[in-house]
Design an enzyme around this catalytic site. Structure first.
Site, short mmCIF file in Angstrom:
data_model
loop_
_atom_site.label_atom_id
_atom_site.label_comp_id
_atom_site.label_asym_id
_atom_site.label_seq_id
_atom_site.Cartn_x
_atom_site.Cartn_y
_atom_site.Cartn_z
N GLN A 1 2.58 1.50 -0.18
CA GLN A 1 1.69 2.17 0.30
C GLN A 1 1.77 3.49 0.98
O GLN A 1 3.20 3.87 1.04
CB GLN A 1 1.25 1.04 1.58
CG GLN A 1 2.39 0.78 2.52
CD GLN A 1 2.08 -0.46 3.18
OE1 GLN A 1 1.10 -0.98 3.37
NE2 GLN A 1 3.08 -1.13 3.69
N ASP B 1 9.26 -10.25 -0.95
CA ASP B 1 7.93 -10.57 -1.01
C ASP B 1 7.64 -12.02 -0.19
O ASP B 1 8.27 -12.91 -0.48
CB ASP B 1 7.57 -10.91 -2.45
CG ASP B 1 6.34 -10.99 -2.74
OD1 ASP B 1 5.34 -12.06 -2.01
OD2 ASP B 1 5.50 -10.46 -3.59
N GLY B 2 6.94 -11.88 0.86
CA GLY B 2 6.75 -12.96 1.55
C GLY B 2 6.07 -14.32 1.07
O GLY B 2 6.52 -15.16 1.44
N ASP C 1 1.96 -12.00 10.18
CA ASP C 1 1.71 -10.56 10.73
C ASP C 1 1.37 -9.72 9.82
O ASP C 1 2.16 -8.63 9.66
CB ASP C 1 2.87 -9.98 11.89
CG ASP C 1 2.48 -8.88 12.42
OD1 ASP C 1 0.99 -8.31 12.37
OD2 ASP C 1 3.12 -8.25 13.12
#
Length: 298
Positions: free
Chosen positions: A45, A151-152, A169
């Site tokens: 991003q 990677d969550g 979050d």
């Protein structure tokens, strides 16, 4: 006769740079910028950090305000202390996302927390937050903190550990965070919780993002036995009202608050307190309508 001194007074202050975050391409928040501190792109991003007059330093991801020095305490306290105040003995806490470090900072204020694991997909967010937002990103080196750049969604799907509290979050449901709003991720979270575990996710603006909010709570209600919305007032978030989903296997947050003084020893807050804990679950009618399905017609 002396020559008149030539000076154009209107040219002495021409700095007039503003950041505008638009919602629905029709309404937005304008913030005057002092200077640009950082602008770059990670593999995931665009990252910008601005210094502003009213809100201090501000982290912006993909054009959306994530946090500011002036009002960050509201979001980070409410996503952290509400579940930690409802759980009788939170020892292992998992944070998915939270690369600015504010949630990790608040979680580690609790003496019962033995380990806080933060899983962040974008390492550059952590690095730039440490560099430019040190008061927020102050706990990454804490001895009870474990920071993983993964990677969550994949971490939780493959996780064999059990947690007392899981906090998501995340940024908005676009780009790398989109998967964190889907039902399969919530099912993975359910399996990663202990029998009395609590799951929290930020659940967007109940004013601007109503379609997303309805869908999210419908999915959560199909996964967790107890699902409650709570809210806080955050000046730099869309509409100023922000919501959180409290999901639990056992505890109703409206009925439960751990008031034991020893539990809160050393926990300093600027927004959260027992009265706010209870009041945050008292919803205006339009917000109740978002999380409670309409009655079936005969």
């Amino acid at each position: 006769m002396l020559d008149a001194k030539i000076r154009e007074s209107s040219m002495t202050d021409l700095w007039n740079v503003w950041f505008c975050e638009l919602h629905r391409k029709r309404v937005g928040l304008n913030i005057k910028v002092k200077r640009f501190l950082y602008s770059g792109k990670s593999p995931f991003q665009e990252i910008n950090i601005l210094d502003t007059y009213e809100f201090g330093r501000m982290l912006v991801l993909y054009g959306s305000i994530m946090t500011t020095e002036v009002d960050e305490f509201i979001y980070h306290e409410m996503i952290s202390h509400v579940p930690l105040g409802a759980h009788p003995h939170p020892r292992d806490v998992l944070i998915i996302g939270g690369g600015d470090g504010g949630t990790l900072r608040e979680v580690l204020k609790h003496p019962t927390v033995e380990r806080a694991t933060l899983v962040e997909i974008d390492q550059m967010v952590v690095e730039k937050s440490q560099e430019f937002l040190p008061t927020i990103a102050s706990a990454f080196g804490h001895p009870r903190a474990r920071v993983l750049f993964e990677d969550g969604e994949k971490f939780l799907a493959q996780c064999r550990e059990k947690f007392d509290v899981i906090l998501v979050d995340a940024s908005d449901p676009v780009g790398p965070a989109e998967v964190l709003f889907q039902k399969p991720f919530h099912e993975s979270a359910l399996h990663a919780l202990r029998d009395d575990g609590i799951f929290i996710t930020q659940s967007e603006s109940p004013f601007f993002h109503q379609k997303t909010v309805r869908s999210l709570y419908r999915n959560l209600g199909q996964v967790f036995p107890i699902v409650r919305m709570y809210h806080a007032y955050i000046p730099t978030y869309p509409s100023g009202i922000w919501s959180f989903a409290f999901c639990s296997k056992k505890y109703d947050p409206f009925e439960r608050y751990a008031a034991d003084a020893e539990r809160w020893k050393g926990v300093t807050t600027k927004y959260y307190n027992p009265e706010v804990h209870r009041a945050a679950f008292a919803l205006p009618n339009f917000m109740k309508d978002l999380v409670q399905p309409p009655p079936e017609r005969g």
